[in-house]
Design an enzyme around this catalytic site. Sequence first.
Site, PDB file in Angstrom:
ATOM      1  N   GLY A  14     -24.336   3.792   2.311  1.00  0.00           N
ATOM      2  CA  GLY A  14     -23.298   4.153   1.360  1.00  0.00           C
ATOM      3  C   GLY A  14     -23.797   3.949  -0.028  1.00  0.00           C
ATOM      4  O   GLY A  14     -24.096   2.792  -0.490  1.00  0.00           O
ATOM      5  N   GLY A  48     -21.793   5.221  -3.077  1.00  0.00           N
ATOM      6  CA  GLY A  48     -20.749   5.464  -3.927  1.00  0.00           C
ATOM      7  C   GLY A  48     -20.775   4.171  -4.725  1.00  0.00           C
ATOM      8  O   GLY A  48     -21.546   3.703  -5.395  1.00  0.00           O
ATOM      9  N   ASN A  49     -19.441   4.171  -5.330  1.00  0.00           N
ATOM     10  CA  ASN A  49     -19.023   3.234  -6.117  1.00  0.00           C
ATOM     11  C   ASN A  49     -19.397   1.762  -5.828  1.00  0.00           C
ATOM     12  O   ASN A  49     -20.257   1.065  -6.489  1.00  0.00           O
ATOM     13  CB  ASN A  49     -17.698   3.151  -6.522  1.00  0.00           C
ATOM     14  N   LYS A  75       0.843  -1.114   0.040  1.00  0.00           N
ATOM     15  CA  LYS A  75      -0.025   0.041   0.001  1.00  0.00           C
ATOM     16  C   LYS A  75       0.838   1.185  -0.056  1.00  0.00           C
ATOM     17  O   LYS A  75       1.976   1.142   0.625  1.00  0.00           O
ATOM     18  CB  LYS A  75      -0.783  -0.024   1.224  1.00  0.00           C
ATOM     19  N   GLY A 122     -21.454   0.660  -2.880  1.00  0.00           N
ATOM     20  CA  GLY A 122     -22.997   0.572  -2.619  1.00  0.00           C
ATOM     21  C   GLY A 122     -23.955   0.431  -3.848  1.00  0.00           C
ATOM     22  O   GLY A 122     -24.834   0.023  -4.117  1.00  0.00           O
TER      23      GLY A 122
HETATM   24  P1  NAD Z   1     -16.989   6.301  -2.775  1.00  0.00           P
HETATM   25  O1  NAD Z   1     -16.323   7.366  -2.486  1.00  0.00           O
HETATM   26  O2  NAD Z   1     -17.198   6.188  -4.114  1.00  0.00           O
HETATM   27  O3  NAD Z   1     -18.468   6.231  -1.894  1.00  0.00           O
HETATM   28  C1  NAD Z   1     -18.508   6.486  -0.535  1.00  0.00           C
HETATM   29  C2  NAD Z   1     -19.865   6.905  -0.282  1.00  0.00           C
HETATM   30  O4  NAD Z   1     -20.083   7.049   1.119  1.00  0.00           O
HETATM   31  C3  NAD Z   1     -20.311   8.395  -0.978  1.00  0.00           C
HETATM   32  O5  NAD Z   1     -21.235   8.382  -1.615  1.00  0.00           O
HETATM   33  C4  NAD Z   1     -20.244   9.029   0.386  1.00  0.00           C
HETATM   34  O6  NAD Z   1     -21.240  10.052   0.385  1.00  0.00           O
HETATM   35  C5  NAD Z   1     -20.885   8.077   1.299  1.00  0.00           C
HETATM   36  N1  NAD Z   1     -20.641   8.398   2.887  1.00  0.00           N
HETATM   37  C6  NAD Z   1     -19.539   8.898   3.538  1.00  0.00           C
HETATM   38  N2  NAD Z   1     -19.607   8.919   4.840  1.00  0.00           N
HETATM   39  C7  NAD Z   1     -20.738   8.261   4.992  1.00  0.00           C
HETATM   40  C8  NAD Z   1     -21.665   8.160   6.238  1.00  0.00           C
HETATM   41  N3  NAD Z   1     -21.071   8.428   7.416  1.00  0.00           N
HETATM   42  N4  NAD Z   1     -22.747   7.492   5.813  1.00  0.00           N
HETATM   43  C9  NAD Z   1     -23.297   7.208   4.747  1.00  0.00           C
HETATM   44  N5  NAD Z   1     -22.795   7.298   3.671  1.00  0.00           N
HETATM   45  C10 NAD Z   1     -21.525   7.979   3.707  1.00  0.00           C
HETATM   46  O7  NAD Z   1     -16.100   5.176  -2.249  1.00  0.00           O
HETATM   47  P2  NAD Z   1     -16.236   3.732  -2.693  1.00  0.00           P
HETATM   48  O8  NAD Z   1     -15.515   3.227  -3.575  1.00  0.00           O
HETATM   49  O9  NAD Z   1     -17.869   2.990  -2.728  1.00  0.00           O
HETATM   50  O10 NAD Z   1     -15.821   2.727  -1.342  1.00  0.00           O
HETATM   51  C11 NAD Z   1     -16.841   2.468  -0.273  1.00  0.00           C
HETATM   52  C12 NAD Z   1     -16.053   1.872   0.962  1.00  0.00           C
HETATM   53  O11 NAD Z   1     -15.408   0.502   0.585  1.00  0.00           O
HETATM   54  C13 NAD Z   1     -14.664   2.370   1.356  1.00  0.00           C
HETATM   55  O12 NAD Z   1     -14.826   1.854   2.855  1.00  0.00           O
HETATM   56  C14 NAD Z   1     -13.512   1.880   0.640  1.00  0.00           C
HETATM   57  O13 NAD Z   1     -12.333   1.622   1.425  1.00  0.00           O
HETATM   58  C15 NAD Z   1     -14.328   0.347   0.562  1.00  0.00           C
HETATM   59  N6  NAD Z   1     -13.791  -0.307  -0.695  1.00  0.00           N
HETATM   60  C16 NAD Z   1     -13.660   0.151  -1.869  1.00  0.00           C
HETATM   61  C17 NAD Z   1     -13.266  -0.629  -2.773  1.00  0.00           C
HETATM   62  C18 NAD Z   1     -13.242  -0.077  -4.299  1.00  0.00           C
HETATM   63  O14 NAD Z   1     -13.107  -0.912  -5.152  1.00  0.00           O
HETATM   64  N7  NAD Z   1     -13.702   1.026  -4.556  1.00  0.00           N
HETATM   65  C19 NAD Z   1     -12.455  -1.890  -2.693  1.00  0.00           C
HETATM   66  C20 NAD Z   1     -12.359  -2.361  -1.400  1.00  0.00           C
HETATM   67  C21 NAD Z   1     -12.822  -1.340  -0.324  1.00  0.00           C
END
Ligand code: NAD
Length: 415
Positions: free
Chosen positions: A213, A215-216, A101, A218
């Site tokens: 959540g 984002g990507n 990382k 959810g």
């Molecule tokens: P993202 O930034 O696209 O989405 C995160 C979402 O969570 C956003 O829409 C944001 O508004 C929302 N959010 C933030 N704080 C919040 C809260 N307190 N309550 C509700 N919603 C809230 O990120 P992502 O890529 O969707 O990642 C989400 C999680 O998954 C993170 O913890 C990330 O580390 C983990 N993750 C992501 C990936 C990936 O491939 N994208 C891989 C492994 C782990």
Amino acid sequence: MNYKEVRDMIVATGKKLKLDDSTIERIAEPERIIELNLPVKMDNGKTRIFQAVRVQHNNAKGPYKGGLRYHEEVNTEEVKVLAALMSLKTALINIPFGGGKGGISVKPKDLSKTELKRLTESLARGLADVIGERKDVPAPDVNTTPQIMKWFRKEYEKVVGKSEPGVITGKAFNDGGIKVRDEATGLGGAAVIQELARVLNKKPKETTVAIQGFGNVGNHLAHHLYHMGFKVIAIADIDSGIMHEDGLDYHETYKKMKSGNKLSECCVCDIHGPSKDCLNVGPKEVLEAECDILVPAAIGDQITKNNAGKIKSKIIVELANHPVTDEAEKILEKKGVMIVPDILANAGGVLASYFEWQENVEGVKMSYEEGQAALIKRMKNALKDVLKTAKIEKTSLREASYIISISRIAKALKI
Ligand code: NAD
């Protein structure tokens, strides 16, 4: 989670597996930490120095693999934790990678596009000696995008004087990336939920899911669960959320949200004839929803000792990293809640990175549909391994995951 906690967990698991002390020590500590001061020419002509770090935790199973994050709070201690968890994750899903990382301590929003590009190029030059398609393969993480991956690759290739697309993953499709990457973590989570429902004899249409959540992760999760026939009854993001006991229509809800509405304004009950209206639900409330499966897919530390007692779901699938604190986990365990841990549930992203790397480095090409099918199959197999080990060892799914990962890394260590 701090590094001491990760270390203690690796040591305890190693002892349980009866590994010798030197083997445990080799897995418990990172193999190499590279700290860099990156000079970057700013738009005003002055040079600014940014601190960056890359932790190469373990490469017994293959090249170090893990993201690069750009965030003001990046520090070596945190990156060490994340790198170790990547080693465990890649071992758990059984791909020929180790764990690493890295990141830069920076507020990317304070930089112009050209400054961000120069910062990325400085990082690529700083790491060029220690990375490579068969050495260490970074990827996107917090605040890093396919565009940043492209800048990074181009600068690295300039330094080494040859084309090497496999030096980095998470590239855009027309830059050597693969189509399934964008949805991979959500799809992987959906595959885990589908397999779990099958094992527990739960019919998807009778299984309710609440998601924190949108984002990507959810969003893609909700999409795939909807098509698998699950009843997604609640979705909440940071500012608002929506809930309906009969299940939400993913496409209509998403369409409404995309046209500028908050989730709480996305009720589409009128489209489907007479029905009760949707309810509004906040990001904290959604965690306490009456449902069969709860998926925290936003940020870490959302289920703590303060709200663990109020969780009604009997299954939590951790798509966010570390959404359940250790104290909360103890409370939930006493309540008989099953937790599918993050290193398993959200491994779809790194699995897709592996497919991308395979295509770039080994010429293994998969169509979009083949990529999806391969990802689903591998995620389900990883869950089966974990369920089997948990049964044999009489442990939680998290402990079972650690047992599998650490025994695989130990077996792969040479000398
Ligand atoms: P993202 O930034 O696209 O989405 C995160 C979402 O969570 C956003 O829409 C944001 O508004 C929302 N959010 C933030 N704080 C919040 C809260 N307190 N309550 C509700 N919603 C809230 O990120 P992502 O890529 O969707 O990642 C989400 C999680 O998954 C993170 O913890 C990330 O580390 C983990 N993750 C992501 C990936 C990936 O491939 N994208 C891989 C492994 C782990």
